[in-house]
Scaffold this motif. Sequence first.
Motif, PDB file in Angstrom:
ATOM      1  N   SER A   1      69.299  17.836  13.309  1.00 36.79           N
ATOM      2  CA  SER A   1      68.630  18.442  12.262  1.00 36.79           C
ATOM      3  C   SER A   1      69.022  17.890  10.830  1.00 36.79           C
ATOM      4  O   SER A   1      68.235  17.887   9.989  1.00 36.79           O
ATOM      5  N   PHE A   2      70.472  17.613  10.703  1.00 38.11           N
ATOM      6  CA  PHE A   2      70.723  17.035   9.600  1.00 38.11           C
ATOM      7  C   PHE A   2      70.225  15.706   9.169  1.00 38.11           C
ATOM      8  O   PHE A   2      69.901  15.577   7.933  1.00 38.11           O
ATOM      9  N   ARG A   3      70.099  15.154  10.185  1.00 35.89           N
ATOM     10  CA  ARG A   3      69.519  13.314   9.951  1.00 35.89           C
ATOM     11  C   ARG A   3      68.258  13.686   9.503  1.00 35.89           C
ATOM     12  O   ARG A   3      67.659  13.042   8.904  1.00 35.89           O
ATOM     13  N   CYS A   4      67.246  14.658  10.141  1.00 36.29           N
ATOM     14  CA  CYS A   4      65.863  14.933   9.831  1.00 36.29           C
ATOM     15  C   CYS A   4      65.900  15.272   8.455  1.00 36.29           C
ATOM     16  O   CYS A   4      64.880  14.734   7.554  1.00 36.29           O
ATOM     17  N   LEU A   5      66.792  16.216   7.729  1.00 35.01           N
ATOM     18  CA  LEU A   5      66.596  16.760   6.330  1.00 35.01           C
ATOM     19  C   LEU A   5      67.026  15.732   5.549  1.00 35.01           C
ATOM     20  O   LEU A   5      66.590  15.354   4.380  1.00 35.01           O
ATOM     21  N   ALA A   6      68.070  14.758   5.915  1.00 40.33           N
ATOM     22  CA  ALA A   6      68.438  13.608   5.253  1.00 40.33           C
ATOM     23  C   ALA A   6      67.366  12.604   5.007  1.00 40.33           C
ATOM     24  O   ALA A   6      67.074  12.182   3.723  1.00 40.33           O
ATOM     25  N   ALA A   7      66.493  12.529   5.846  1.00 42.13           N
ATOM     26  CA  ALA A   7      65.396  11.882   5.633  1.00 42.13           C
ATOM     27  C   ALA A   7      64.385  12.006   4.677  1.00 42.13           C
ATOM     28  O   ALA A   7      63.665  11.529   3.829  1.00 42.13           O
ATOM     29  N   VAL A   8      64.289  13.385   4.783  1.00 44.34           N
ATOM     30  CA  VAL A   8      63.374  14.120   3.640  1.00 44.34           C
ATOM     31  C   VAL A   8      63.749  13.858   2.230  1.00 44.34           C
ATOM     32  O   VAL A   8      62.935  13.864   1.322  1.00 44.34           O
TER      33      VAL A   8
ATOM     34  N   SER B   1      59.524  17.205  13.876  1.00 45.08           N
ATOM     35  CA  SER B   1      59.264  18.044  14.925  1.00 45.08           C
ATOM     36  C   SER B   1      58.859  17.501  16.206  1.00 45.08           C
ATOM     37  O   SER B   1      59.177  17.701  17.373  1.00 45.08           O
ATOM     38  N   VAL B   2      57.710  16.527  15.740  1.00 48.01           N
ATOM     39  CA  VAL B   2      57.041  15.979  16.877  1.00 48.01           C
ATOM     40  C   VAL B   2      57.847  14.924  17.605  1.00 48.01           C
ATOM     41  O   VAL B   2      58.133  14.832  18.693  1.00 48.01           O
ATOM     42  N   ALA B   3      58.247  13.817  16.526  1.00 45.53           N
ATOM     43  CA  ALA B   3      58.936  12.706  17.255  1.00 45.53           C
ATOM     44  C   ALA B   3      60.309  12.745  17.711  1.00 45.53           C
ATOM     45  O   ALA B   3      61.109  12.222  18.694  1.00 45.53           O
ATOM     46  N   VAL B   4      61.207  13.712  17.000  1.00 49.16           N
ATOM     47  CA  VAL B   4      62.623  13.840  17.455  1.00 49.16           C
ATOM     48  C   VAL B   4      62.779  15.120  18.216  1.00 49.16           C
ATOM     49  O   VAL B   4      63.520  14.920  19.314  1.00 49.16           O
ATOM     50  N   HIS B   5      62.214  16.225  17.913  1.00 47.95           N
ATOM     51  CA  HIS B   5      62.409  17.500  18.694  1.00 47.95           C
ATOM     52  C   HIS B   5      61.349  17.687  19.769  1.00 47.95           C
ATOM     53  O   HIS B   5      61.506  18.680  20.360  1.00 47.95           O
ATOM     54  N   GLY B   6      60.339  16.890  19.874  1.00 47.55           N
ATOM     55  CA  GLY B   6      59.487  17.178  20.969  1.00 47.55           C
ATOM     56  C   GLY B   6      58.277  18.268  20.854  1.00 47.55           C
ATOM     57  O   GLY B   6      58.185  18.670  21.833  1.00 47.55           O
TER      58      GLY B   6
ATOM     59  N   LEU C   1      67.009  24.775   9.291  1.00 43.92           N
ATOM     60  CA  LEU C   1      66.434  23.938  10.311  1.00 43.92           C
ATOM     61  C   LEU C   1      66.700  23.964  11.546  1.00 43.92           C
ATOM     62  O   LEU C   1      65.662  24.011  12.660  1.00 43.92           O
ATOM     63  N   PHE C   2      67.976  23.702  12.159  1.00 41.32           N
ATOM     64  CA  PHE C   2      68.648  23.834  13.244  1.00 41.32           C
ATOM     65  C   PHE C   2      67.958  25.202  14.149  1.00 41.32           C
ATOM     66  O   PHE C   2      67.496  25.043  15.409  1.00 41.32           O
ATOM     67  N   LEU C   3      68.227  26.399  13.366  1.00 40.72           N
ATOM     68  CA  LEU C   3      67.894  27.521  13.831  1.00 40.72           C
ATOM     69  C   LEU C   3      66.205  27.576  14.150  1.00 40.72           C
ATOM     70  O   LEU C   3      65.868  28.225  15.191  1.00 40.72           O
ATOM     71  N   VAL C   4      65.592  27.056  12.979  1.00 39.23           N
ATOM     72  CA  VAL C   4      63.831  27.049  13.166  1.00 39.23           C
ATOM     73  C   VAL C   4      63.689  26.092  14.527  1.00 39.23           C
ATOM     74  O   VAL C   4      62.808  26.665  15.137  1.00 39.23           O
ATOM     75  N   TRP C   5      64.198  25.056  14.512  1.00 41.11           N
ATOM     76  CA  TRP C   5      63.786  24.119  15.518  1.00 41.11           C
ATOM     77  C   TRP C   5      64.334  24.932  17.090  1.00 41.11           C
ATOM     78  O   TRP C   5      63.682  24.616  18.064  1.00 41.11           O
ATOM     79  N   LYS C   6      65.552  25.329  16.961  1.00 39.61           N
ATOM     80  CA  LYS C   6      65.731  26.164  18.115  1.00 39.61           C
ATOM     81  C   LYS C   6      64.898  27.224  18.609  1.00 39.61           C
ATOM     82  O   LYS C   6      64.796  27.204  19.976  1.00 39.61           O
ATOM     83  N   LEU C   7      64.256  27.858  17.564  1.00 42.88           N
ATOM     84  CA  LEU C   7      63.447  28.859  17.989  1.00 42.88           C
ATOM     85  C   LEU C   7      61.974  28.454  18.551  1.00 42.88           C
ATOM     86  O   LEU C   7      61.435  29.057  19.427  1.00 42.88           O
ATOM     87  N   MET C   8      61.842  27.214  18.158  1.00 33.33           N
ATOM     88  CA  MET C   8      60.615  26.466  18.778  1.00 33.33           C
ATOM     89  C   MET C   8      61.070  25.776  19.800  1.00 33.33           C
ATOM     90  O   MET C   8      60.038  25.369  20.373  1.00 33.33           O
ATOM     91  N   GLY C   9      61.855  25.679  20.262  1.00 33.94           N
ATOM     92  CA  GLY C   9      62.332  25.502  21.712  1.00 33.94           C
ATOM     93  C   GLY C   9      62.962  24.061  21.837  1.00 33.94           C
ATOM     94  O   GLY C   9      63.381  23.457  22.936  1.00 33.94           O
ATOM     95  N   SER C  10      63.404  23.464  20.757  1.00 33.23           N
ATOM     96  CA  SER C  10      63.929  22.159  20.656  1.00 33.23           C
ATOM     97  C   SER C  10      65.361  22.288  21.135  1.00 33.23           C
ATOM     98  O   SER C  10      66.259  23.400  21.003  1.00 33.23           O
ATOM     99  N   GLU C  11      65.852  21.296  21.935  1.00 28.76           N
ATOM    100  CA  GLU C  11      67.211  21.097  22.477  1.00 28.76           C
ATOM    101  C   GLU C  11      68.211  20.298  21.846  1.00 28.76           C
ATOM    102  O   GLU C  11      69.330  19.877  22.245  1.00 28.76           O
ATOM    103  N   ARG C  12      67.578  19.758  20.574  1.00 30.01           N
ATOM    104  CA  ARG C  12      68.452  18.885  19.631  1.00 30.01           C
ATOM    105  C   ARG C  12      69.596  19.800  19.041  1.00 30.01           C
ATOM    106  O   ARG C  12      69.517  20.949  18.978  1.00 30.01           O
ATOM    107  N   ASP C  13      70.751  19.067  18.602  1.00 30.29           N
ATOM    108  CA  ASP C  13      71.900  19.664  18.082  1.00 30.29           C
ATOM    109  C   ASP C  13      71.768  19.777  16.381  1.00 30.29           C
ATOM    110  O   ASP C  13      70.678  19.170  15.877  1.00 30.29           O
ATOM    111  N   TYR C  14      72.666  20.288  15.919  1.00 26.63           N
ATOM    112  CA  TYR C  14      72.846  20.279  14.343  1.00 26.63           C
ATOM    113  C   TYR C  14      72.834  19.076  13.677  1.00 26.63           C
ATOM    114  O   TYR C  14      72.151  18.635  12.755  1.00 26.63           O
ATOM    115  N   GLU C  15      73.393  17.851  14.297  1.00 23.73           N
ATOM    116  CA  GLU C  15      73.381  16.647  13.795  1.00 23.73           C
ATOM    117  C   GLU C  15      71.961  16.147  13.596  1.00 23.73           C
ATOM    118  O   GLU C  15      71.684  15.586  12.621  1.00 23.73           O
TER     119      GLU C  15
END
Length: 208
Positions: free
Chosen positions: A118-125, A158-163, A102-116
């Motif tokens: 992404s991990f927290r987003c996955l934890a929520a799922v 993606s919208v709320a955390v990664h903008g 997910l970190f790589l996917v969001w990076k490709l989408m232009g997100s500037e968030r770090d691995y943590e």
Amino acid sequence: MNESEQTNPNPGSGAKFDINEIIATAKAVITAPADYFQSMPTSGGLVNPLIFIIAMSLLAGLISGLRSFVGSPVGMLAFGVAAVIVIPSGATIGAFIGAGVLFLVWKLMGSERDYEASFRCLAAVSAIYPITVVLYLVPYLSTVVSLAWGAFLLIEASVAVHGRQRRTAQLVFGILAAILIVINVSGERAARNFAGEAERLNEMLEQY
């Protein structure tokens, strides 16, 4: 504590196991995912999100195990006991790998968030694990619902955390979910066909 913090609890800093916080977090993710992700902290360590993943997957394992215990032969009883161990273990290992993807996917989408983040987003799922495992009683339903629901939550993240733009997130995770649904449903169908053939073969052997 403001209203947002009361209705949208999140695993923050300070590693701890708080069953009330875990329940509140799961409820927030399931009932108000957009609000949850808007207030979700993106730092504070991986321990609390990992505790949440383990708790949700352990509950899913217990549900799966109890389902196997009801009117099942000895072999299925063994499977039920194994589920309590295998599901949390697999979810824990998979979380680190999945967060990396997910970190790589969001990076490709232009997100500037770090691995943590992404991990927290996955934890929520993982909040949906106990619900989707119940749906396994209906063939293919659990696979479709879990992947579609998971994609929906990742779109909100993606919208709320990664903008990211909602339309872009819907396109990316919609395509990924569709691909995974086809792959998993095909695999489940093949496994069910194999199990059916094995059962028929066993019956034939018993007759002979």
